[in-house]
Scaffold this motif. Structure first.
Motif, mmCIF file in Angstrom:
data_model
loop_
_atom_site.group_PDB
_atom_site.id
_atom_site.type_symbol
_atom_site.label_atom_id
_atom_site.label_comp_id
_atom_site.label_asym_id
_atom_site.label_seq_id
_atom_site.Cartn_x
_atom_site.Cartn_y
_atom_site.Cartn_z
ATOM 1 N N ALA A 137 0.915 -1.462 0.376
ATOM 2 C CA ALA A 137 -0.046 0.137 0.209
ATOM 3 C C ALA A 137 0.796 1.284 -0.036
ATOM 4 O O ALA A 137 1.614 1.645 0.983
ATOM 5 N N ASP A 138 0.826 2.320 -1.076
ATOM 6 C CA ASP A 138 1.634 3.420 -0.798
ATOM 7 C C ASP A 138 0.660 4.008 -1.555
ATOM 8 O O ASP A 138 0.279 3.474 -3.364
ATOM 9 N N ASP A 139 1.416 5.079 -1.989
ATOM 10 C CA ASP A 139 0.019 6.647 -2.618
ATOM 11 C C ASP A 139 0.576 6.939 -3.658
ATOM 12 O O ASP A 139 0.040 7.405 -4.896
ATOM 13 N N GLN A 140 1.653 6.712 -3.865
ATOM 14 C CA GLN A 140 2.681 6.618 -4.688
ATOM 15 C C GLN A 140 2.879 5.591 -5.822
ATOM 16 O O GLN A 140 3.601 5.129 -5.433
ATOM 17 N N SER A 141 2.005 6.386 -7.434
ATOM 18 C CA SER A 141 1.817 5.020 -8.385
ATOM 19 C C SER A 141 3.648 4.349 -8.279
ATOM 20 O O SER A 141 3.491 3.183 -8.999
ATOM 21 N N LEU A 142 4.157 4.817 -9.067
ATOM 22 C CA LEU A 142 5.643 5.010 -8.717
ATOM 23 C C LEU A 142 6.604 4.343 -8.082
ATOM 24 O O LEU A 142 6.905 2.904 -8.503
ATOM 25 N N VAL A 143 6.215 4.619 -6.907
ATOM 26 C CA VAL A 143 6.876 3.892 -6.106
ATOM 27 C C VAL A 143 6.087 1.922 -5.637
ATOM 28 O O VAL A 143 6.936 0.862 -5.194
ATOM 29 N N LEU A 144 4.772 1.712 -5.630
ATOM 30 C CA LEU A 144 4.282 0.543 -5.740
ATOM 31 C C LEU A 144 4.724 -0.290 -6.676
ATOM 32 O O LEU A 144 4.414 -1.247 -6.378
ATOM 33 N N GLY A 145 4.677 0.625 -7.741
ATOM 34 C CA GLY A 145 5.413 -0.301 -9.123
ATOM 35 C C GLY A 145 6.435 -0.626 -8.613
ATOM 36 O O GLY A 145 7.011 -1.985 -9.060
ATOM 37 N N ALA A 182 -6.207 -12.325 1.445
ATOM 38 C CA ALA A 182 -5.591 -13.073 2.803
ATOM 39 C C ALA A 182 -3.785 -12.978 1.993
ATOM 40 O O ALA A 182 -2.240 -14.146 2.123
ATOM 41 N N PRO A 183 -3.072 -11.795 2.647
ATOM 42 C CA PRO A 183 -2.236 -11.744 2.436
ATOM 43 C C PRO A 183 -1.100 -12.591 3.491
ATOM 44 O O PRO A 183 -1.330 -12.829 4.742
ATOM 45 N N ASP A 184 0.052 -13.235 3.350
ATOM 46 C CA ASP A 184 0.610 -13.393 4.614
ATOM 47 C C ASP A 184 1.522 -12.037 5.068
ATOM 48 O O ASP A 184 2.146 -12.076 6.249
ATOM 49 N N VAL A 185 2.316 -10.942 4.565
ATOM 50 C CA VAL A 185 2.309 -9.717 4.979
ATOM 51 C C VAL A 185 2.063 -8.911 4.262
ATOM 52 O O VAL A 185 1.664 -8.836 3.103
ATOM 53 N N CYS A 186 1.922 -7.771 4.686
ATOM 54 C CA CYS A 186 1.424 -6.527 4.259
ATOM 55 C C CYS A 186 2.953 -5.629 4.600
ATOM 56 O O CYS A 186 2.886 -5.063 5.406
ATOM 57 N N LEU A 187 2.619 -4.776 3.304
ATOM 58 C CA LEU A 187 3.709 -3.749 3.776
ATOM 59 C C LEU A 187 2.912 -2.283 3.356
ATOM 60 O O LEU A 187 2.676 -2.076 2.187
ATOM 61 N N LEU A 188 2.883 -1.402 4.068
ATOM 62 C CA LEU A 188 2.422 -0.079 4.255
ATOM 63 C C LEU A 188 2.814 1.186 4.098
ATOM 64 O O LEU A 188 3.753 1.528 4.943
ATOM 65 N N ASP A 189 2.050 1.871 3.271
ATOM 66 C CA ASP A 189 3.194 3.249 3.559
ATOM 67 C C ASP A 189 3.162 3.913 4.706
ATOM 68 O O ASP A 189 1.978 3.677 5.171
#
Length: 201
Positions: free
Chosen positions: A7-15, A47-54
């Motif tokens: 989860a990240d609101d910057q599309s470039l970073v997310l990609g 159902a992810p195993d890990v969440c990486l969040l901004d």
């Protein structure tokens, strides 16, 4: 395979994060979210195993999401991956239940290793930030002082802050004076900016 939600609101970073992690043989990015309010539905569906969040996202910030997911999906490890390597953010994230705190310039290999460790139940913290957090000490502000400074950060006056928080103007002034002393500043805006920069707000 370890299923990862990003989860990240910057599309470039997310990609970029999705591409880096997706290149690993044992990692699969199953969901990407561009705002905090998309995360709960994505977790329920994928159902992810890990969440990486901004941290700073519209909808709900990463620290709020960690707290929410700890209640709705106990046992789901979440880590914050952020540009803002502020010691106060680290302290608040760990209190919320985060299992990791990494900065976005973490090398790809280290990020993949961190995801694996977090999945295995370990807590992974950027070492530079960990040292900064220890040396800076805990957040000295009370919950009410934080609320007052959050309002002050918007630039409104004392009367408006008092109305928004249902306090008297005198009480607001007392909280501001205390916060100014604790942040070693001279105005309410300086106190608010200093506290925000430290990650206390």
């Amino acid at each position: 395979m370890i299923k990862v939600l990003l989860a990240d609101d910057q599309s470039l970073v997310l990609g970029a994060l999705a591409a880096l992690l997706g290149a690993e043989d044992d990692l699969e990015v199953v969901a990407t979210c561009t705002s905090g309010d998309q995360v709960a539905a994505a977790v329920a569906e994928k159902a992810p195993d890990v969440c990486l969040l901004d941290i700073e996202m519209p909808g709900a910030n990463g620290i709020e999401l960690v707290s929410q997911l700890a209640k709705s999906h106990p046992g789901l490890p979440c880590a914050l991956v952020t540009t803002f390597g502020r010691p106060g953010y680290l302290q608040r994230a760990l209190e919320a239940g985060a299992k990791g705190f990494l900065v976005k310039d973490t090398p790809a290999e280290e990020l993949a290793v961190a995801v694996r460790k977090i999945h295995q139940g370990e807590t992974v913290i950027d070492p530079t930030l960990a040292i900064a957090s220890i040396t800076s000490g805990p957040n000295p502000l009370t919950a009410r002082e934080i609320e007052v400074l959050q309002e002050a950060l918007t630039g409104v006056g004392i009367e408006t802050i008092a109305q928004r928080l249902h306090l008297s103007a005198g009480t607001v002034r007392n909280h501001i004076s205390s916060a100014i002393a604790k942040t070693h500043t001279s105005t309410r805006m300086e106190a608010a900016l200093t506290a925000n920069e430290a990650g206390w707000l």
